[in-house]
Design an enzyme around this catalytic site. Sequence first.
Site, PDB file in Angstrom:
ATOM      1  CG  HIS A 180      -1.952  -1.121   0.901  1.00 15.93           C
ATOM      2  ND1 HIS A 180      -3.143  -0.453   0.195  1.00 15.93           N
ATOM      3  CD2 HIS A 180      -2.237  -2.292   1.599  1.00 15.93           C
ATOM      4  CE1 HIS A 180      -4.022  -1.845   0.189  1.00 15.93           C
ATOM      5  NE2 HIS A 180      -3.419  -2.808   0.969  1.00 15.93           N
ATOM      6  CB  THR A 262      -2.165  -7.191  -0.585  1.00 18.21           C
ATOM      7  OG1 THR A 262      -2.525  -7.572   0.923  1.00 18.21           O
ATOM      8  CG2 THR A 262      -2.083  -5.878  -0.368  1.00 18.21           C
ATOM      9  CB  CYS A 263      -7.455  -7.977   1.360  1.00 24.32           C
ATOM     10  SG  CYS A 263      -6.677  -7.976   2.863  1.00 24.32           S
ATOM     11  CB  ILE A 264      -7.803  -2.425  -0.237  1.00 25.40           C
ATOM     12  CG1 ILE A 264      -9.309  -2.777  -0.550  1.00 25.40           C
ATOM     13  CG2 ILE A 264      -6.908  -2.493  -1.145  1.00 25.40           C
ATOM     14  CD1 ILE A 264      -9.912  -1.566  -1.458  1.00 25.40           C
TER      15      ILE A 264
END
Length: 288
Positions: A180, A262-264
């Site tokens: 991120h 990846t997830c957020i």
Amino acid sequence: MKKRKTHAHLKIDNDKRKRKLSVLWWVTGSIFLLAVIGLVLYFVMQWRDQQAYEEIVEVVSTPFVTPTAPPSPVEPPPTPQPVSPTPEPTPEPVDIPIDFEYLQSINSDIIGWVMVEGTDIDYAVLYDENEYYLNHNFRGDYSYSGSIFMQQYNSDDFSDFNTVLYGHNMGSGTMFAQLHRFEKESFFDEHDTIIIYKPSYKLTYRIFAAYRADNRNIMTNFAFDTKEDREAYIEHIFNHRYYNYDYDVPVAESDRIITLSTCIGNPDYRYLVQGVLVSEEYGIYHGD
């Protein structure tokens, strides 16, 4: 005419209220205690996973070094007589800083190692056929953090047009959480290298895209079989709303791409960082 409660009745009512309050306090206290225990266990698991990864990094890895361009070849001096062409010298093997023999003695599912410039991403890559490593570490122990893993839709030699690696977005900053950082344009502009180590070669990728995408499984929802399929996917990459792109990095349907996913925090979306292969070098592990 209303009846007035006697002293005995009032005492009974007070006793009932006390019992209700006692039960309420007991239930509330139990829930709070369970929440505290759960939180403590979560952080203990996080700490244990991080210690395990730090231990293995210390054993098998070296700090990230941004690759440098090879020196320009030196022109041979002119010669008056024609000479037989000299064969090109065999490139010296690069150093593989990962002891894969040791890693695979721990777990034969370990197929590679991933490092991302500017981050603490420095992990073993595991081959996963049933999402086992979504919640198990590289040793096979249950773990909230899971592992960095590749699904069975990809070849474990990173030879596909698009190889996808998955990792959790951990609140502690581990696994793929630091992807991120590429949301910030200045960070994206200053860090552009992903390195994959295999037992006998090193793959270097140049980052060209970082963006929010929907939660579709890339390998099962996009076709890569034909030139047209691959060109359509590249066009798809450059059509997202929340993105950072480096348009100076050429990407063609004949290239090989790596996708880090990846997830957020929103189950409908993922955050992707993608690089294109710019170098594949033969290498040897030299040990200590």
